[in-house]
Design a protein around this motif. Structure first.
Motif, PDB file in Angstrom:
ATOM      1  N   ASP A 120      33.119  30.991  46.874  1.00  0.00           N
ATOM      2  CA  ASP A 120      33.409  29.772  46.120  1.00  0.00           C
ATOM      3  C   ASP A 120      34.910  29.668  45.916  1.00  0.00           C
ATOM      4  N   ASP A 121      35.357  28.552  45.375  1.00  0.00           N
ATOM      5  CA  ASP A 121      36.784  28.338  45.215  1.00  0.00           C
ATOM      6  C   ASP A 121      37.329  28.956  43.934  1.00  0.00           C
ATOM      7  N   VAL A 122      36.692  28.669  42.785  1.00  0.00           N
ATOM      8  CA  VAL A 122      37.224  29.124  41.502  1.00  0.00           C
ATOM      9  C   VAL A 122      36.144  29.864  40.721  1.00  0.00           C
ATOM     10  N   LEU A 123      36.500  31.011  40.196  1.00  0.00           N
ATOM     11  CA  LEU A 123      35.627  31.761  39.299  1.00  0.00           C
ATOM     12  C   LEU A 123      36.088  31.464  37.881  1.00  0.00           C
ATOM     13  N   ALA A 124      35.282  30.709  37.147  1.00  0.00           N
ATOM     14  CA  ALA A 124      35.615  30.355  35.762  1.00  0.00           C
ATOM     15  C   ALA A 124      34.682  31.118  34.830  1.00  0.00           C
ATOM     16  N   THR A 125      33.603  30.489  34.379  1.00  0.00           N
ATOM     17  CA  THR A 125      32.656  31.156  33.479  1.00  0.00           C
ATOM     18  C   THR A 125      31.716  32.086  34.237  1.00  0.00           C
ATOM     19  N   THR A 181      39.019  38.289  44.341  1.00  0.00           N
ATOM     20  CA  THR A 181      39.807  37.062  44.256  1.00  0.00           C
ATOM     21  C   THR A 181      40.927  37.162  45.281  1.00  0.00           C
ATOM     22  N   LEU A 182      41.158  36.063  46.005  1.00  0.00           N
ATOM     23  CA  LEU A 182      42.175  36.085  47.055  1.00  0.00           C
ATOM     24  C   LEU A 182      43.568  35.667  46.608  1.00  0.00           C
ATOM     25  N   LEU A 183      43.650  34.706  45.709  1.00  0.00           N
ATOM     26  CA  LEU A 183      44.942  34.096  45.417  1.00  0.00           C
ATOM     27  C   LEU A 183      45.534  34.553  44.104  1.00  0.00           C
ATOM     28  N   ALA A 184      46.842  34.723  44.098  1.00  0.00           N
ATOM     29  CA  ALA A 184      47.601  34.987  42.892  1.00  0.00           C
ATOM     30  C   ALA A 184      48.564  33.827  42.720  1.00  0.00           C
ATOM     31  N   GLU A 185      48.540  33.209  41.550  1.00  0.00           N
ATOM     32  CA  GLU A 185      49.444  32.073  41.329  1.00  0.00           C
ATOM     33  C   GLU A 185      50.796  32.542  40.837  1.00  0.00           C
ATOM     34  N   ASP A 221      40.681  33.040  40.130  1.00  0.00           N
ATOM     35  CA  ASP A 221      39.939  33.504  38.961  1.00  0.00           C
ATOM     36  C   ASP A 221      40.654  32.980  37.724  1.00  0.00           C
ATOM     37  N   ILE A 222      39.861  32.546  36.743  1.00  0.00           N
ATOM     38  CA  ILE A 222      40.415  32.169  35.439  1.00  0.00           C
ATOM     39  C   ILE A 222      39.905  33.235  34.463  1.00  0.00           C
ATOM     40  N   PRO A 223      40.620  34.356  34.335  1.00  0.00           N
ATOM     41  CA  PRO A 223      40.128  35.508  33.573  1.00  0.00           C
ATOM     42  C   PRO A 223      39.738  35.194  32.126  1.00  0.00           C
ATOM     43  N   ALA A 224      40.430  34.252  31.495  1.00  0.00           N
ATOM     44  CA  ALA A 224      40.146  33.942  30.093  1.00  0.00           C
ATOM     45  C   ALA A 224      38.730  33.418  29.883  1.00  0.00           C
ATOM     46  N   LEU A 225      38.086  32.915  30.945  1.00  0.00           N
ATOM     47  CA  LEU A 225      36.733  32.374  30.812  1.00  0.00           C
ATOM     48  C   LEU A 225      35.648  33.416  31.065  1.00  0.00           C
ATOM     49  N   GLY A 226      36.029  34.631  31.474  1.00  0.00           N
ATOM     50  CA  GLY A 226      35.111  35.757  31.524  1.00  0.00           C
ATOM     51  C   GLY A 226      34.080  35.784  32.629  1.00  0.00           C
ATOM     52  N   GLY A 227      34.282  35.038  33.695  1.00  0.00           N
ATOM     53  CA  GLY A 227      33.301  34.985  34.777  1.00  0.00           C
ATOM     54  C   GLY A 227      33.017  36.309  35.443  1.00  0.00           C
ATOM     55  N   LYS A 228      34.074  37.064  35.730  1.00  0.00           N
ATOM     56  CA  LYS A 228      33.897  38.348  36.408  1.00  0.00           C
ATOM     57  C   LYS A 228      33.045  39.292  35.562  1.00  0.00           C
ATOM     58  N   SER A 229      33.312  39.341  34.273  1.00  0.00           N
ATOM     59  CA  SER A 229      32.535  40.197  33.366  1.00  0.00           C
ATOM     60  C   SER A 229      31.080  39.773  33.309  1.00  0.00           C
ATOM     61  N   ARG A 230      30.852  38.478  33.285  1.00  0.00           N
ATOM     62  CA  ARG A 230      29.476  37.964  33.225  1.00  0.00           C
ATOM     63  C   ARG A 230      28.678  38.356  34.461  1.00  0.00           C
ATOM     64  N   ILE A 231      29.291  38.253  35.632  1.00  0.00           N
ATOM     65  CA  ILE A 231      28.618  38.638  36.875  1.00  0.00           C
ATOM     66  C   ILE A 231      28.404  40.146  36.905  1.00  0.00           C
ATOM     67  N   ASN A 232      29.441  40.922  36.521  1.00  0.00           N
ATOM     68  CA  ASN A 232      29.322  42.385  36.510  1.00  0.00           C
ATOM     69  C   ASN A 232      28.232  42.871  35.565  1.00  0.00           C
ATOM     70  N   GLU A 233      28.061  42.175  34.446  1.00  0.00           N
ATOM     71  CA  GLU A 233      27.021  42.547  33.490  1.00  0.00           C
ATOM     72  C   GLU A 233      25.630  42.378  34.106  1.00  0.00           C
ATOM     73  N   ALA A 234      25.433  41.286  34.830  1.00  0.00           N
ATOM     74  CA  ALA A 234      24.135  40.999  35.442  1.00  0.00           C
ATOM     75  C   ALA A 234      23.897  41.801  36.722  1.00  0.00           C
ATOM     76  N   HIS A 235      24.959  42.054  37.469  1.00  0.00           N
ATOM     77  CA  HIS A 235      24.861  42.741  38.772  1.00  0.00           C
ATOM     78  C   HIS A 235      26.014  43.733  38.911  1.00  0.00           C
ATOM     79  N   PRO A 236      25.914  44.894  38.232  1.00  0.00           N
ATOM     80  CA  PRO A 236      27.048  45.834  38.189  1.00  0.00           C
ATOM     81  C   PRO A 236      27.487  46.398  39.550  1.00  0.00           C
ATOM     82  N   ASP A 237      26.616  46.377  40.548  1.00  0.00           N
ATOM     83  CA  ASP A 237      26.979  46.934  41.854  1.00  0.00           C
ATOM     84  C   ASP A 237      27.613  45.911  42.793  1.00  0.00           C
ATOM     85  N   LEU A 238      27.685  44.667  42.354  1.00  0.00           N
ATOM     86  CA  LEU A 238      28.206  43.606  43.202  1.00  0.00           C
ATOM     87  C   LEU A 238      29.733  43.591  43.174  1.00  0.00           C
TER      88      LEU A 238
END
Length: 174
Positions: free
Chosen positions: A118-123, A170-174, A149-166
């Motif tokens: 996907d393009d943007v990881l937000a929530t 993120t490709l881009l750094a602004e 990735d928009i880290p302040a919205l916690g998307g990575k943590s939410r996915i890791n909580e549901a699927h810890p092995d996944l």
């Protein structure tokens, strides 16, 4: 690998609704070198996969190109009502609304390994719904790749909580 955007992401305040800050990737798409570099990176991350799944709409752009570059099949993950035939659907919460994604049922052989793009990881709601669709289709998600990735919205943590092995990348750094 992290690609530097060099100002190729436009910030659009209050789009699509008040309070939302939209990250427009159109200038990045117009830059053939950066666009190609992003697609090549996704293809390299999918070496152990059978398919690359792209989330409508902007995830399609990168996933389809990376699938061609990496000699992989492409799986479209679409918004509700856009796929003909039998589908599997998953509703989820966005930062500003509720939505539903769908995937074709029974078209990809069971057990195949799939990278979600996907393009943007937000929530994390969209990516998590896509991962759960892959699982519901009896496929194996290997990871999620997003351009931003928009880290302040916690998307990575939410996915890791549901699927810890996944793996989540993120490709881009602004």
């Amino acid at each position: 690998m992290v690609v530097t955007t060099q100002g190729l992401i436009r910030i659009i305040p209050d789009f699509p609704s008040p309070g939302i800050i939209f990250k427009d990737i159109t200038p990045l798409l117009a830059d053939k070198e950066v666009f190609a570099q992003c697609c090549k990176e996704i293809a390299s991350l999918a070496q152990e996969c059978d398919y690359i799944a792209g989330i409508e709409a902007r995830g399609f752009i990168f996933a389809a190109a990376a699938a061609v570059m990496g000699n992989k099949g492409f799986i479209p993950i679409r918004k509700l009502g856009k796929l003909p035939g039998e589908t599997i659907s998953k509703s989820y919460e966005l930062e500003y609304a509720t939505a539903t994604l769908e995937i074709h049922a029974n078209l990809i052989p069971q057990g195949k390994r799939v990278l979600v793009v996907d393009d943007v990881l937000a929530t994390g709601g969209t990516a998590l719904a896509a991962v759960e669709l892959i699982i519901a289709a009896n496929l194996t998600p290997t990871g999620v790749v997003c351009l931003l990735d928009i880290p302040a919205l916690g998307g990575k943590s939410r996915i890791n909580e549901a699927h810890p092995d996944l793996q989540i990348q993120t490709l881009l750094a602004e």
